[in-house]
Design an enzyme around this catalytic site. Structure first.
Site, PDB file in Angstrom:
ATOM      1  N   ASP A  12       0.848  -1.183   0.000  1.00 34.10           N
ATOM      2  CA  ASP A  12       0.000   0.000   0.000  1.00 34.10           C
ATOM      3  C   ASP A  12       0.890   1.243   0.000  1.00 34.10           C
ATOM      4  OD1 ASP A  12      -2.775   1.067   0.404  1.00 34.10           O
ATOM      5  OD2 ASP A  12      -1.838   1.925   2.191  1.00 34.10           O
ATOM      6  N   GLU A  32       1.518   0.263  -4.893  1.00 33.85           N
ATOM      7  CA  GLU A  32       1.051   1.541  -5.414  1.00 33.85           C
ATOM      8  C   GLU A  32       2.268   2.463  -5.502  1.00 33.85           C
ATOM      9  OE1 GLU A  32      -3.386   2.392  -3.913  1.00 33.85           O
ATOM     10  OE2 GLU A  32      -1.942   2.315  -2.287  1.00 33.85           O
TER      11      GLU A  32
END
Ligand code: CA
Length: 652
Positions: A337, A366
């Site tokens: 993340d 990400e």
């Protein structure tokens, strides 16, 4: 000032050995906590995971001890006797003499309800039967992965799932479940669909679901980590008994492996939910986070804080945490993340450490942050820097938004709804964000340079848990574009065509294809954009849709099969074919031509002269590949129906 503060942290001593806060044997239990500036560290024992009184221990052991300070920044001590089953916490007195709140430590491996206290547990007793012979399914190359992102509750909570353990890890161990109309659900559905990896939304212990009141429905995605190295309790059948969540998580992994599916964990090392009450801050205050000059926490996560992966102990924590999930839980992949908050050196070290155990483990993340992180941008694992990090991929937002429209405005459409000008952004994703020629970078939405070293460093997707799911986005953007709704039937038919066209692009890409759970049966979320804590009525996958949208399902399934057989995503000759007008993309890759037409009319597309076999029309039911049933044609042009994708193979 800022640099000085951070340099001070960099000088804190870091122990050479692995982080081991509790080491149990029947004779004694050793405790250790890293807290270089602490004045004292105390261990408290309890007979239960919450409540009770430290002074009224029923198991007859010493109920607390103070640990001794070591030179490497740790405090350590031993309690004799068999403490199996006891719970414990640490209490740190900081350098100013303040007594901090109790913490199970930063590396608890077993916890009671809501993760407040750690438990003294022999992990080998949590292994389900057959765990020693658990074998990972083969993955020859990351480019062969097909990822299916899912949330435990979305996947099984609906009555139509047919599963017994709704919303639990164990749902993924149930075979033979159907939606009531005979269509497979659950793990059998995943096998039938043909995905190689299940990517679990946060399944470490998070804080936003109260494990003590599971009799009332609660929902959260779980991006609020509490204990990074323990499975979340609300997905287990008994969050009070620490062994249960561990055993059931392992049972889930084993069942998926047996079914030929690998398991990816979503890991959220970049921030904590509540800085002040985090285990990091209650252990070594200040150290694990980045700070602004004014003393406030840096906030690259948008959640009020960001961790400092560049600091040796935080880096060590992340590496050891990842390795722990690999070794103890047989995890096959990690999705980071907001990976752009972490530094390149740490991500590289994680890849290297994982390679030493199993190089086939996939890592992606990400490649961005929610706002500017408090660290040198050139050193962060942002998308633009991914080519520096071999073996780690990032999500490709260029094609995602090229297809569906910009993330910041739900009503903005893109290629799918026939708005010209998005072709180059889609092509950027088709080539896996790596230079294959034929992409006009000046017309790509978010990048002016290719950012991968090889195409499989890009995750190819059009929808994930974030923002409107694909069916909702297509619905909203179609309505915005058209102004008024056509007949309900015509609108529905158009949505179906575009759902298929979107996934044709995802699978046509040379990147790693990624599906958000339920997209393959065209689930919607009633138009709710940020449903991280919305009720099951929004988030649950209604499995009846598998019967209602059987054509979408069969099409996505066919894309997976064709890609596996025809291997257009591998190396070989690759280029784009000239097209007439806008909203058309035609690519040639290793003897396969894929044409995407988002116009509302049939177009004629030129292809190299030859003998071609059409293996897939998105607007017709999939045909059996066998028995010579596929139509062949000879020529150099063909018609592509409105809002559809065509896949052709060159006959030699
Ligand atoms: Ca929890």
């Amino acid at each position: 000032m800022k640099a000085q503060v951070q340099d001070d942290y960099m000088d804190w001593p870091v122990p050479a050995g692995p982080i081991c806060e509790m080491n149990y044997s029947p004779d004694q239990t050793c405790f250790q906590l890293w807290s270089p500036k602490a004045r004292s560290v105390e261990v408290r024992l309890y007979d239960q995971g919450e409540g009770g009184d430290v002074a009224r221990m029923s198991c007859g052991h010493i109920h607390h001890i103070f640990l001794d300070k070591n030179e490497d920044g740790t405090f350590g001590g031993v309690i004799n006797g068999d403490l199996k089953g006891c719970f414990y916490t640490f209490v740190v007195k900081d350098e100013n003499g303040n007594l901090l709140n109790e913490t199970p430590g930063i590396f608890a491996k077993a916890v009671g309800v809501n993760g407040k206290r750690a438990q003294i547990l022999d992990l080998s007793t949590t292994n389900p039967k057959g765990w020693e012979s658990d074998v990972k399914p083969v993955l020859v190359h990351p480019q062969d992965a097909v990822i299916y992102e899912m949330h435990h509750r979305d996947f099984s909570i609906d009555a139509s799932s047919g599963m017994l353990h709704k919303g639990k890890y164990l749902a993924l161990t149930e075979h033979g479940t159907t939606n009531g109309q005979g269509e497979k659900t659950g793990i059998d559905h995943l096998v039938e669909l043909g995905v190689t990896h299940v990517h679990l939304l946060p399944s470490y212990d998070y804080g936003s679901v109260d494990e003590a009141r599971l009799d009332s429905p609660q929902y959260n995605w779980g991006y609020d980590p509490v204990n990074y190295n323990v499975p979340e309790g609300s997905y287990s059948t008994n969050p009070y008994d620490p062994a249960v969540r561990i055993r059931e998580f392992k049972e889930m992994v084993m069942a998926l492996h047996k079914a030929g599916i690998r398991v990816v964990m979503d890991v959220v090392y970049n921030h904590v939910f509540d800085l002040k009450n985090s285990n990091f801050e209650k252990t070594a205050p200040g150290y694990f986070f980045r700070w602004n000059n004014d003393g406030t926490p840096a906030n690259g996560s948008g959640c009020g804080n960001e961790t400092a992966s560049e600091r040796p102990m935080m880096r060590k924590f992340m590496i050891e945490s990842v390795l722990y999930w690999v070794r103890e839980y047989h995890i096959d992949g990690f999705r980071f993340d907001l990976m752009g908050i972490h530094d390149i050196e740490t991500m590289t070290a994680i890849r290297r450490a994982v390679n030493s155990v199993d190089p086939s483990i996939i890592i992606y993340g990400e490649g961005w942050a929610a706002s500017t992180p408090g660290y040198d941008a050139n050193k962060l694992a942002m998308k633009a820097n991914v080519h520096f990090i071999k073996g780690i991929a990032a999500f490709g937002d260029e094609m995602r938004d090229g297809l569906r429209g910009a993330w910041y405005d739900d009503k903005k459409g893109g290629f799918l709804v026939g708005i010209p000008g998005h072709e180059e952004s889609v092509k950027f994703g088709l080539v896996g964000a790596s230079d294959c020629g034929g992409v006009d970078l000046t017309k790509v939405n978010y990048s002016r340079e290719f950012w991968t070293g090889e195409p499989c460093q890009m995750i190819s997707y059009v929808s994930c848990h974030d923002d409107l799911c694909l069916a909702d986005r297509i619905n909203v953007t179609l309505m915005a574009r058209r102004g008024k709704k056509k007949s309900a039937e015509a609108h529905e038919a158009e949505c179906v065509r575009l759902q298929k066209l979107a996934y044709a692009a995802v699978f046509a890409s040379r990147g790693i294809p990624f599906i958000w759970c339920g997209d393959e049966i065209m689930r919607d979320r009633k138009g709710v954009r940020n449903c991280y804590n919305s009720p099951d009525s929004i988030n649950a996958i209604p499995w009846r849709l598998k019967s209602e949208h059987k054509d979408v399902y069969e099409y996505v399934k066919q894309l997976i099969t064709l890609r596996r057989h025809l291997r257009w995503h591998e190396g070989g000759e690759y280029h784009f074919l000239p097209v007439k007008g806008s909203n058309v993309i035609a690519m040639f890759s290793s003897g396969v031509v894929i044409i995407l037409n988002s116009n509302r009319r049939t177009i004629t597309q030129e292809i190299p002269y030859g003998v071609w076999q059409i293996v897939s029309w998105s607007d017709r039911p999939p045909m059996p590949v066998s028995a010579g049933a596929l139509p062949t044609f000879k020529g150099s042009s063909l018609k592509v129906p409105a809002q559809s994708a065509l896949i052709l193979v060159e006959r030699s």
